[in-house]
Design a protein around this motif. Structure first.
Motif, mmCIF file in Angstrom:
data_model
loop_
_atom_site.group_PDB
_atom_site.id
_atom_site.type_symbol
_atom_site.label_atom_id
_atom_site.label_comp_id
_atom_site.label_asym_id
_atom_site.label_seq_id
_atom_site.Cartn_x
_atom_site.Cartn_y
_atom_site.Cartn_z
ATOM 1 N N PRO A 124 0.689 -1.342 -0.001
ATOM 2 C CA PRO A 124 -0.093 -0.114 -0.091
ATOM 3 C C PRO A 124 0.707 1.351 -0.072
ATOM 4 C CG PRO A 124 -0.067 -0.842 2.288
ATOM 5 C CD PRO A 124 0.552 -2.018 1.393
ATOM 6 N N GLU A 125 2.224 1.110 0.265
ATOM 7 C CA GLU A 125 2.796 2.339 0.276
ATOM 8 C C GLU A 125 4.165 2.254 -0.689
ATOM 9 O OE1 GLU A 125 4.027 3.219 4.244
ATOM 10 O OE2 GLU A 125 2.082 3.947 4.988
ATOM 11 N N GLY A 126 3.997 1.598 -1.588
ATOM 12 C CA GLY A 126 5.122 1.450 -2.583
ATOM 13 C C GLY A 126 5.627 2.518 -3.513
ATOM 14 N N THR A 127 6.743 2.496 -3.888
ATOM 15 C CA THR A 127 7.163 3.555 -4.766
ATOM 16 C C THR A 127 6.288 3.656 -6.116
ATOM 17 O OG1 THR A 127 9.590 2.865 -4.081
ATOM 18 C CG2 THR A 127 9.387 4.430 -6.120
ATOM 19 N N ASP A 128 5.895 2.957 -6.599
ATOM 20 C CA ASP A 128 4.926 2.821 -7.750
ATOM 21 C C ASP A 128 3.501 3.947 -7.478
ATOM 22 O OD1 ASP A 128 3.793 0.966 -6.178
ATOM 23 O OD2 ASP A 128 2.619 -0.062 -7.708
ATOM 24 N N LEU A 129 3.330 3.878 -6.073
ATOM 25 C CA LEU A 129 2.121 4.797 -5.704
ATOM 26 C C LEU A 129 2.757 5.816 -5.231
ATOM 27 C CD1 LEU A 129 -0.381 2.318 -4.122
ATOM 28 C CD2 LEU A 129 -0.275 3.568 -6.405
ATOM 29 N N ALA A 130 4.183 6.431 -5.336
ATOM 30 C CA ALA A 130 4.596 7.566 -4.847
ATOM 31 C C ALA A 130 4.483 7.676 -3.328
ATOM 32 C CB ALA A 130 4.263 8.787 -5.516
ATOM 33 N N GLY A 131 4.343 6.703 -2.555
ATOM 34 C CA GLY A 131 4.079 6.846 -1.268
ATOM 35 C C GLY A 131 2.611 6.257 -0.771
ATOM 36 N N GLY A 132 1.879 5.995 -1.661
ATOM 37 C CA GLY A 132 0.560 5.365 -1.428
ATOM 38 C C GLY A 132 -0.192 5.975 -0.157
ATOM 39 N N ALA A 133 -0.564 5.270 0.688
ATOM 40 C CA ALA A 133 -1.551 5.750 1.642
ATOM 41 C C ALA A 133 -0.825 6.906 2.446
ATOM 42 C CB ALA A 133 -1.641 4.493 2.730
ATOM 43 N N VAL A 134 0.298 7.164 2.405
ATOM 44 C CA VAL A 134 0.902 8.571 3.203
ATOM 45 C C VAL A 134 1.245 9.298 2.245
ATOM 46 C CG1 VAL A 134 1.508 7.522 5.314
ATOM 47 C CG2 VAL A 134 3.184 7.355 3.462
ATOM 48 N N LEU A 135 1.196 9.375 0.905
ATOM 49 C CA LEU A 135 1.495 10.251 -0.041
ATOM 50 C C LEU A 135 1.110 11.630 0.425
ATOM 51 C CD1 LEU A 135 1.216 9.933 -3.955
ATOM 52 C CD2 LEU A 135 0.366 12.400 -2.604
ATOM 53 N N GLU A 136 -0.189 11.873 1.083
ATOM 54 C CA GLU A 136 -0.414 13.296 1.386
ATOM 55 C C GLU A 136 -0.118 13.682 2.556
ATOM 56 O OE1 GLU A 136 -1.633 15.340 -0.891
ATOM 57 O OE2 GLU A 136 -2.261 14.063 -2.737
ATOM 58 N N ALA A 137 0.324 12.868 3.446
ATOM 59 C CA ALA A 137 0.756 13.262 4.833
ATOM 60 C C ALA A 137 1.886 13.754 4.769
ATOM 61 C CB ALA A 137 0.451 12.147 5.698
ATOM 62 N N SER A 138 2.166 14.792 5.778
ATOM 63 C CA SER A 138 3.445 15.244 5.935
ATOM 64 C C SER A 138 3.652 15.728 7.485
ATOM 65 C CB SER A 138 3.635 16.596 5.151
ATOM 66 O OG SER A 138 2.647 17.690 5.323
ATOM 67 N N GLY A 139 4.811 16.144 7.800
ATOM 68 C CA GLY A 139 5.026 16.938 8.938
ATOM 69 C C GLY A 139 4.650 15.614 10.273
#
Lengths: 186, 100, 117, 421, 302
Positions: E197-212
């Motif tokens: 769910p968090e692979g590089t093919d999804l550019a971070g997947g489930a946490v793509l939009e999470a920062s900080g």
């Protein structure tokens, strides 16, 4: 039952009723499914308080899987699954409310009026082991027929839901309904 | 105590009845059914706990109810999928209109 | 209750601690984001539609199979507890039960239920 | 100072999370940056503090650059490495010079940013909704009815047919051109249904080819040393392999492949063979590649040789024949076969480079470039491969699609080049 | 145990454990800046994530997004309570401890699904659905191998399971158990080859939009899940606190460390699995192996 136990029962009971109600008050299908799960978790916690740890926890364990599947299927088949546009998708609303309130009142009255024999489960026994002996002993038939029923459901569900069947594709020969209800009626 | 829990159970059951009758979408109807089963489980366990002296058949009944719930869910979803595939319908009204 | 009460307390405390930790960066540096800063990332171009949609899962047949197997677990737990005491009877009964369910698994496999539809 | 200042000082020294935006001619430079321990090249702008813009872009506004800039979580800074300043990014720190210079500039910028967040860049794009939606609809959410309008500024997806007969939502979306998962500049206009691609179109690439002398283009018209060509081929293959390993989440092996690129020597095949064995142990084929993206009739080149067809422009070359050249082939035609071929050809190239000595080949108007047959008057192999993409990618799950894109070695930059006659 | 002590105890184990995961991850990972860096890096990284501001998307399911990392952390903590670290030290060594642990690990599915669903962004959404596919495939084998350890103990309590390994550890008695547990456990924590769910093919997947801090909490909670899985694995397969010479807690810590190292090493040693292949693998390979494990262990226990 201790004061703590009664408090726990009340808290979990109120929580499961409220979350059960919220299931039908939200527009997001994912939220609806997980409110339902919360209601089950509340009931599971009540079961734990009622000395049936195993049943309570297994209910929670099962519901996590089942409600995620619920959420997935609801998102799949509902228009506007995330509730981006608020919506009301109910029919016979008044009848439904009456039936709901009616059944609640009826059952609650029965619960309050009826005189239940007081014969509490003995403390200190291991209910899980008892359930095991029951399953393997006199209720063996129930157990095995559950297996057969589950197999029937598996095969039935796979055959009904799958795209590829023994008799060709599942959607062969189906007709798409017209968009206009008038046209459909004629 | 038993009475109090049964009232909670009745409340959950009532909400379930409301949901099953009022909702248009198939899956939402199933949610109503699941809530009713939820209330049933609670009622069975409280009877088992308070009135049967801990008869294991009470627990067995809960397990059977859970099995019924799993069967209901699996068949329900399978049918929803089949109906959607065949008719592109996701709410009960659409099916009614198609009857003729 | 007893031990599980403690488990509940720990569960709530851990969740609360996570919430507080998450809240930290807004305390350190309150921010308001502009509209372009909030656009979901798909590689630079703004998305045409909302990502939330009637998401077509490709494994729905497998999901249905899971429901049945999940139920099997409910029977397995009490069985495991009494297994040693019941002995060979328990073994044979559970073997029957499991074999019945495995038939369902094999059927689903042959019907391509584990492939992306 | 307080807590914020203290945390900021503590954070200096972590490898700087950099979001790379790669223009023309910078593919290799950015790949080499992945070996630097001072930096971490991240996949999502939300995880980055510095946006690194490298390479050649068309003049004027570049699609999506300002948008990506604003998607970086504040505090953020932009560093422009080499080339002309980009119009869409006014505030960038500009660096000219080599890798060390840019790494120094990035770490310095990051340290400044951590000590004083006010030095971060404000968003570039104006704070206005692209579509008017506020106030529309019963709750002001911008929508009408159950699925109408543009709730919160965007419409909802519409239904469309699918291969399994379930008419569910199709999500049209543009992926790229700045998604680090994809090759630089590749922009895909796709339609998703679930996680499966229903339609794929390759969009315009907002990058211009960088300068650089291509050895293989030169070999069309004049003889060049075989050893040089074969080493270039081995380098190309290893770089591609590093990229494939990166998207398959094998960062350790990916770095190993990249280091091999730099330590490459004619005849030194042992290290490559050890890497190949390590990849089998890492389950690359069994877990990630086997059965993915099987091609029936690929264009001449590595993809064709991975289906077992021995097409190779080198077999007609008398100089190569003198060296006993035989094309390498692998059966299968899937992503696994393509990666196996890549490794086998690397080994072969290193051996040929050692055997060739001062021998030269070329000037025949046709040459086997690393991506396939390069011929005067024909489109470059990159364009043929790129044209193949939509057909191959339709019906694939997204993860498999990414694997296919990388194993087919798509390169929009080279596809845009004209071959000199 | 006193509630305050329990909370501090579990918090301490998870905190130290998450730090150890980060150190090990650095040690096995691709970047190498010397052993000193292994120990400093996690702190610097956490400081950076605390300073970096949180971003949001334009119309998220905000409550669910806030709740998801907290839920993951809570589940890691709840799962941990069932395990006795020494013979006398357990927060909740309840009679259905195995079920408590199983329930906590299955609900991880809910946390990850919510994390991916809530930003209303395409790649996280795909990540969420991938994890659902994964969880539905590994859920049954995972529960089965954990349950099998209860057969010789004749109890679902983790304390009893540890006690039943006095003569012989379950890793020997049930040779198929630990491998399946490690594979499915890594999948529970979406770690290593199962970073689907968090692979590089999804550019971070489930946490793509999470920062900080949101991303930091998610990462720490995920490490916490890994710690809980290791502590539990040590207890039910490696005899938990049993062992000569050293005190009980030291044995638990040592065995946990071994399992953590195996988990973290696998994260850098294997390629990411395709999700479709995982579904096939879970049902057609893991499930039969787990069933064989159940019956083989059953026959041996008679």
């Amino acid at each position: 039952m201790s004061v703590l136990g009664v408090t726990a029962i009340v808290v979990f009971g109120v929580a499961s009723v409220v979350t059960g109600w919220l299931v039908f008050r939200t527009d997001s299908m994912v939220r609806a499914a997980y409110w339902l799960m919360a209601s089950f978790v509340g009931v599971g916690a009540m079961l734990v308080t009622l000395d049936s740890q195993f049943l309570g926890l297994i209910l929670i364990l099962m519901m996590a899987g089942e409600m995620t599947i619920m959420a997935i299927f609801m998102v799949m088949y509902m228009m506007n699954p995330a509730g981006l546009n608020p919506m009301v998708m109910v029919h016979q609303h008044r009848t439904a409310i009456a039936a709901g309130v009616g059944s609640f009142l009826l059952l609650a009255t029965v619960a309050l009026v009826a005189d239940f024999p007081a014969d509490p489960a003995p403390a200190g026994a291991d209910p899980t082991a008892e359930l095991g002996f029951e399953l393997l002993g006199r209720s063996m038939l129930v157990f095995e027929s559950a297996g057969v029923a589950l197999l029937a459901v598996m095969i039935g569900a796979v055959a009904v839901a799958g795209k590829w069947g023994r008799f060709g594709d599942a959607d062969a020969g189906s007709v798409e309904p017209p968009l206009d209800p008038e046209e459909a009626a004629s | 105590m038993i009475e109090l829990i049964l009232v909670f159970s009745a409340a959950i059951f009532g909400i379930g009845v409301y949901g099953a009758l009022s909702q248009q979408s198939f899956v939402m109807i199933m949610m109503g059914l699941e809530l009713m089963i939820n209330a049933t489980v609670l009622a069975i366990v409280v009877f088992w706990w308070g009135t049967t002296g801990g008869d294991p058949r009470g627990q067995l009944l809960v397990v059977v109810v859970l099995a019924v719930m799993a069967i209901e869910a699996a068949m329900g979803f399978a049918l929803v999928t089949a109906v959607y595939r065949a008719r592109k319908a996701d709410i009960t009204e659409k099916l009614k209109r198609l009857r003729n | 209750m007893g031990g599980l009460g403690a488990a509940l307390v720990v569960l709530l405390a851990a969740g609360l601690a996570a919430l507080v930790a998450r809240w930290l960066s807004s305390v350190l540096e309150p921010t308001t984001l502009t509209v372009p800063e909030r656009v979901p990332f798909t590689g630079g171009m703004p998305p045409q539609v909302h990502a939330w949609n009637r998401f077509h899962i490709r494994y729905y047949v497998m999901a249905l199979l899971f429901l049945a197997f999940d139920m099997e677990m409910v029977f397995m737990y009490p069985w495991a507890v009494v297994f040693v005491e019941e002995g060979i009877v328990a073994l044979v009964e559970m073997l029957m039960f499991i074999l019945i369910l495995v038939v369902g698994m094999v059927y689903t496999w042959r019907e391509r239920g584990f492939q992306w539809a | 100072m307080g807590l914020r200042g203290w945390l900021g000082r503590l954070a200096v020294g972590v490898e700087v999370p950099v979001f790379p935006v790669v223009g023309g001619g910078a593919r290799e430079a950015i790949q080499d940056l992945r070996l630097r321990p001072e930096l971490e090249l991240v996949d999502s702008p939300r995880h980055a503090a510095v946006m690194l813009v490298v390479g050649a872009f068309p003049p004027g506004d570049v699609d999506g650059l300002a948008q990506v800039h604003d998607q970086l979580a504040p505090p953020r800074r932009t560093v422009r490495w080499g080339g002309e300043p980009v119009a869409s990014l006014p505030d960038a720190v500009v660096v000219d010079g080599g890798e060390d210079a840019v790494v120094a500039a990035i770490t310095e910028t990051f340290a400044e940013l951590m000590s004083d967040p006010d030095r971060g860049e404000p968003p570039i794009l104006p704070d206005v909704d692209p579509v008017e939606w506020r106030g529309v609809g019963p709750y002001g959410q911008g929508g009408m009815g159950m699925t109408g309008g543009t709730p919160y500024g965007r419409p909802m997806a519409e239904r469309g047919p699918a291969r399994d007969g379930l008419e569910l939502d199709r999500v049209p979306i543009t992926i790229g051109p700045w998604l680090p998962t994809l090759p630089p500049g590749l922009r895909l206009d796709v339609v998703f249904q679930g996680d499966v691609l229903q339609e794929v179109e390759v969009g315009p690439a907002p990058i211009v080819p960088g300068e650089g002398s291509d050895l293989f283009v030169r070999a069309l018209t004049e003889p060049v040393p075989i050893a040089e060509m074969e080493l270039a081929r081995a380098r190309h293959h290893l770089r591609l392999l590093a990229e494939i390993l990166r998207v398959e989440d094998l960062a350790v092996a990916s770095r190993r492949a990249l280091r091999l690129v730099h330590g490459i020597r004619p005849g030194a095949t042992g290290e490559v063979e050890r890497l190949a064995a390590a990849l089998v142990r890492a389950g690359l084929y069994a877990l990630a590649l086997r059965g993915v993206g099987r091609l029936d009739r690929p264009p001449p080149g590595p993809a064709a040789r991975a289906t077992g067809v021995a097409v190779d422009a080198r077999s007609d070359d008398p100089e190569y024949r003198k060296l006993g050249f035989e094309p390498v082939t692998v059966e299968g035609g899937d992503a696994a076969a393509r990666v196996r071929l890549l490794l086998a050809e690397t080994v072969q190239a290193l051996e040929l480079a050692a055997k060739a000595g001062p021998a030269r080949a070329g000037g025949r108007g046709v040459v086997e470039a690393p991506r396939g047959r390069l011929e005067v008057g024909e489109p470059p192999p990159e364009r043929t491969l790129l044209d193949l993409a939509p057909e191959v990618l339709v019906g694939q799950e997204w993860g498999d699609a990414v694997t296919i894109i990388h194993t087919l070695d798509l390169d929009v930059e080279a596809a845009g080049r004209e071959i000199p006659v | 145990m006193n509630p305050v002590v329990s909370v501090l105890f579990v918090g301490g184990v998870l905190g130290i454990g998450a730090y150890v995961v980060a150190v090990l991850d650095r040690a096995f990972g691709p970047v190498s800046r010397g052993p000193r860096d292994w120990f400093v890096w996690p702190i610097r990284r956490a400081a950076f994530l605390a300073v970096q501001r949180r971003t949001e998307t334009e119309r998220p399911d905000a409550e669910a997004w806030i709740l998801a990392p907290a839920l993951l952390a809570a589940l890691a903590a709840a799962g941990l309570t069932a395990v006795p670290v020494t013979p006398s030290l357990a927060v909740a060594d309840v009679s259905a401890g195995v079920v408590l642990f199983g329930a906590a690990m299955i609900i991880v599915m809910v946390a990850v699904f919510l994390q991916g669903w809530s930003p209303n962004s395409l790649f996280p959404l795909i990540g969420a659905y991938r994890f659902a596919a994964m969880a539905l495939s590994f859920g049954i084998p995972f529960s089965l191998v954990v349950l099998t350890t209860a057969i010789p103990a004749e109890s679902l309590s983790v304390g009893a399971i540890v006690a039943s390994q006095e003569g012989l550890w379950n890793v020997v008695r049930q040779p198929l158990g630990l491998p399946v547990y490690l594979v499915t456990g890594a999948a529970v924590a979406f770690w290593g080859p199962f970073r689907i769910p968090e692979g590089t093919d999804l550019a971070g997947g489930a946490v793509l939009e999470a920062s900080g801090s949101a991303r930091a909490v998610w990462r720490i909670a995920r490490a916490g899940v890994l710690v809980t899985l290791s502590v539990m694995g040590a207890a039910i397969f490696l005899g938990g606190h049993l062992g000569p010479v050293l005190p009980g807690w030291a044995w638990t810590a040592l065995k946990t460390l071994v399992l953590l190292a195996v988990f973290v090493w696998s994260g850098h040693a294997f390629a990411r699995m395709r999700v479709e292949r995982f579904v096939w693998f879970g049902w057609v390979v893991l499930l039969p192996v787990a069933l064989v494990d159940v019956f083989a262990s059953g026959i041996l226990a008679l």
